[in-house]
Design a protein around this motif. Sequence first.
Motif, short mmCIF file in Angstrom:
data_model
loop_
_atom_site.label_atom_id
_atom_site.label_comp_id
_atom_site.label_asym_id
_atom_site.label_seq_id
_atom_site.Cartn_x
_atom_site.Cartn_y
_atom_site.Cartn_z
N UNK A 173 5.01 0.58 29.75
CA UNK A 173 5.69 -0.15 28.61
C UNK A 173 5.09 -1.69 29.48
N UNK A 174 4.69 -2.00 30.52
CA UNK A 174 4.08 -3.28 30.82
C UNK A 174 2.73 -3.40 30.75
N UNK A 175 2.40 -2.79 30.21
CA UNK A 175 0.42 -2.88 30.07
C UNK A 175 0.24 -3.97 32.23
N UNK A 176 0.23 -3.37 32.81
CA UNK A 176 -0.16 -4.34 33.62
C UNK A 176 -0.12 -3.45 34.70
N UNK A 177 -1.32 -3.85 35.96
CA UNK A 177 -0.68 -2.25 37.00
C UNK A 177 0.04 -3.62 38.39
N UNK A 178 -0.28 -4.45 38.68
CA UNK A 178 0.83 -5.23 39.13
C UNK A 178 1.94 -5.11 38.73
N UNK A 179 1.75 -5.92 36.95
CA UNK A 179 3.76 -5.55 37.29
C UNK A 179 4.11 -4.43 36.92
N UNK A 180 3.32 -3.56 36.79
CA UNK A 180 3.91 -2.27 37.00
C UNK A 180 4.92 -2.02 38.69
N UNK A 181 3.73 -2.43 39.19
CA UNK A 181 3.82 -2.30 40.54
C UNK A 181 5.64 -2.49 40.93
N UNK A 182 5.91 -3.72 40.61
CA UNK A 182 6.92 -4.94 40.93
C UNK A 182 8.32 -4.26 40.15
N UNK A 216 9.93 -3.20 20.42
CA UNK A 216 10.58 -2.53 22.12
C UNK A 216 10.66 -1.25 21.32
N UNK A 217 11.94 -1.01 20.88
CA UNK A 217 12.81 0.28 20.46
C UNK A 217 11.19 1.49 20.39
N UNK A 218 11.12 1.07 19.57
CA UNK A 218 9.69 1.97 18.81
C UNK A 218 8.85 2.51 20.23
N UNK A 219 8.53 1.33 20.55
CA UNK A 219 7.56 1.39 21.96
C UNK A 219 8.31 2.83 22.59
N UNK A 220 9.08 2.39 23.00
CA UNK A 220 10.45 2.81 24.32
C UNK A 220 10.34 4.41 23.42
N UNK A 221 10.82 4.23 22.66
CA UNK A 221 10.88 5.73 21.92
C UNK A 221 9.37 6.67 21.76
N UNK A 222 8.16 6.31 21.61
CA UNK A 222 7.33 6.78 21.30
C UNK A 222 6.47 7.36 22.92
N UNK A 223 7.25 6.22 23.99
CA UNK A 223 6.41 6.26 25.07
C UNK A 223 7.15 7.06 25.65
N UNK A 224 8.56 7.58 25.48
CA UNK A 224 9.10 8.48 26.47
C UNK A 224 8.83 9.98 25.80
N UNK A 225 9.01 10.08 24.41
CA UNK A 225 8.31 11.76 23.44
C UNK A 225 7.06 11.87 24.03
N UNK A 226 5.95 10.89 23.82
CA UNK A 226 4.38 10.93 23.35
C UNK A 226 3.80 11.28 24.71
N UNK A 227 4.19 10.15 25.76
CA UNK A 227 3.49 9.99 27.25
C UNK A 227 4.17 11.07 28.35
N UNK A 228 5.75 11.01 28.23
CA UNK A 228 6.47 11.66 28.98
C UNK A 228 7.25 12.45 28.91
N UNK A 229 7.03 13.25 27.89
CA UNK A 229 7.43 14.17 27.31
C UNK A 229 8.93 14.56 26.84
N UNK A 230 9.81 13.67 26.80
CA UNK A 230 11.24 14.15 26.77
C UNK A 230 11.74 13.84 24.81
N UNK A 231 12.50 14.81 25.31
CA UNK A 231 13.04 15.75 23.86
C UNK A 231 13.93 14.66 23.03
#
Lengths: 353, 199
Positions: free
Chosen positions: B45-54, B150-165
Motif C-alpha cells: 500500500x505505502x511502497x516504503x519499508x520504513x513507512x510499512x513498518x510504522x 486508492x480504492x482500485x489499489x485496495x481491491x487489486x492488492x487484496x485480490x491479486x496479492x493477498x488472494x482474498x475473495x
Amino acid sequence: MNCNEIKKLLSEYIDGALEADEKAVVEEHLASCEKCSEEAALLKACVEKIGSLEKIEAPEEFLKKVKERVERRSVFQEMMRGLFVPVRIKIPLELAGVAVSVVLVILILNTTQPQKQIASLPQPTDSMRAPNPTWFGAGEGLAGKRPEEDSIRVASKEVKKPPLVIKEELLSYSRGVLEDEKDSRIRPEEKPIELALLIRPKDVGSKGYSDAALDSSLAGFDYDGYEEIAPAPGSYLEQSIRGDHSAIDKADLGLAVVDSEEERQKEVALSDIQKSYLEIKKLVEIAKGEIISVSYNENTNEPQAITINLPVENSSLFLDNLNQLGELQSPPSFAPAEGERLIRLRIQLIPAN
Amino acid sequence: MDREDSYIERDDTALIQAFQADEEEAFDKLVIKHKNRVFNLCYRFVGSYEEADDCAQETFVKVYRSLKKFKFKSAFSTWLYAITVNTCKNKLSSLEYRYKKKMVRLDGPKGGEDGVYRVEVQDESMSPRVEIERKEKKGLIQKAIDSLPEQQKVVVVLRDIEGLSYEEIAEVAGFKPGTVKSKLARARQQLREKLKGLI
C-alpha cells in the motif's frame, strides 16, 4: 456480445467467477476473436505478475517495537486519565439547573447592587438645599406666634449662610463613598460636642441676667444682616434680648400661658435652669444657630440638655458668652474639622446646688 | 477460505479468548502469526519499508486496544485487514502531503544572486518508487500499483496479492460485491496498460 462487452467480463473470467452461461459466451467469443483472446492473455499475465511479487517480511524486532508502542500509549493514557478525572457523582439535571440559576441570580444582584444603593440614597430636601427659613427660631411651634416673623425670615434670607456641604454629601453618596472623616465634616449633627454648664444661682424672680451682659455678647458677634434689621423697640427680638420673656418663651418652657397680671405674678418665679435655658436660647439666636432638641427632666419638667447647631465662625464667641451664664465645662479641644461649616453642641444644664 | 485458513481462524479464536481473559502472551502469538501478512500488505500500500513498518506497528497497537471488545461477528483476519487498510490510507494521505512539500536544491543553499542556474526537483529518496526500484527488480509493478486510485489499489492488492475473495474484499473495504468486481476490472485494465512493455 461485442468485444467491449467481452472485455468487461475478462477480469471475472480470469478469476473463474463467471456464471456458467456467461463463461460459455466469453469462451465462444475468445475462440473466434484473436484481439480479445490476446487481451485476455495479457490480462492474465499481468495478474500473475502482480501475484508473483515477493512477500515482504516484518523486521525481527517487530513484536518488541509493537509492545513498546503499546506501553507508551498506556502510560500516556494513564497521564491523560489522571489529568481529566471523570466525575463519578451523578447530579440530577434539575438540581444542576437550580444551582446554575442561583449563581446567575447572585451575580445579577451583585452587579445591580451599587445602582440600588445610589437609588436608595436620601433625596436632597429643601432644608439641605437652602437655609431653613426658621433658622433663628427655636421650633416650628413658635414661628406662627411671632409678630416679627416676616422680618426675621427676611433677615435669615439675607444672611448669607455658608452653603452646606450637602452637594459634596450627595456626590459622596453617588460615589458610594462614606468615609468617617468626611461624615463628621458633612453631618456634624450626628456627633455633638458634649458641654456641661454649671448654672450660677440667680435671684428668684429677677430677670436672671444683666442687660449689660447681653449687650456685650451682642457686640461681639458679626451681625451681617442684623444691622439692617436692628430689632425695633418692643419687637420680639428686642424683648428677647432684654429678657422680657413672652408667652412664647413660657410655652417653650412648658409653662401655662397666662394673660392676666395676677397669674403672671404667680408664675413669674422661674428656676435658675429655666432662666438659663432662655438665656442660652437667645444666645443661640444671636449666634445664628439653631436649637435642634431640648430634653427635659421627668421630675421637674425643666430643661436638662440642649442640642444646638452653630456656625463655626460664631462658636467661640458663643462659648465665651455661655461661660458668663455659669461655669462651662467643655472638652479640652473640639476644634471643628477643616471645611466644617456647622458644629453641633449638646449643652447639659446642671444646677449649682 | 481453505482448510488451513479455517484451522488458523480457530487458532485465532482461542488466542483472542485467551487475551480477553487477561493473558497478555496471547496477543504476542497473534502478532507473530500475522505480522508478515500485515507488513506485506502495508508495504504494497505505502511502497516504503520504513513507512510499512510504522503502519504495521500502528495496526497492531490498534488491535491491542480493541481486541478486548472483539465480538467475533466477523473473522479476525477480515477485521485485521480492515484495520490495516484504514491505517495505510491514513498514512498515504499524510505521506502524499510530505512528499509534495519535501524539495531539495541541486546547487547548494545559496543561489539566485550570483547568476548560477538552479533547479528544484522533488526529493524521491523516500518515495515509494525509489524504495521499490532499490528493493526489487520488479519495481515497475509496484510503481503501477502506486499509480492506481486508492480504492482500485485496495481491491487489486487484496485480490491479486493477498488472494482474498470478492466477498472478503467487500467486507474489508466496505464495498458491495458488484462494486468490487467493477473496480477490480478497471484496476487490472489500467495495470495491463501500464505494464504492457514488461509483460
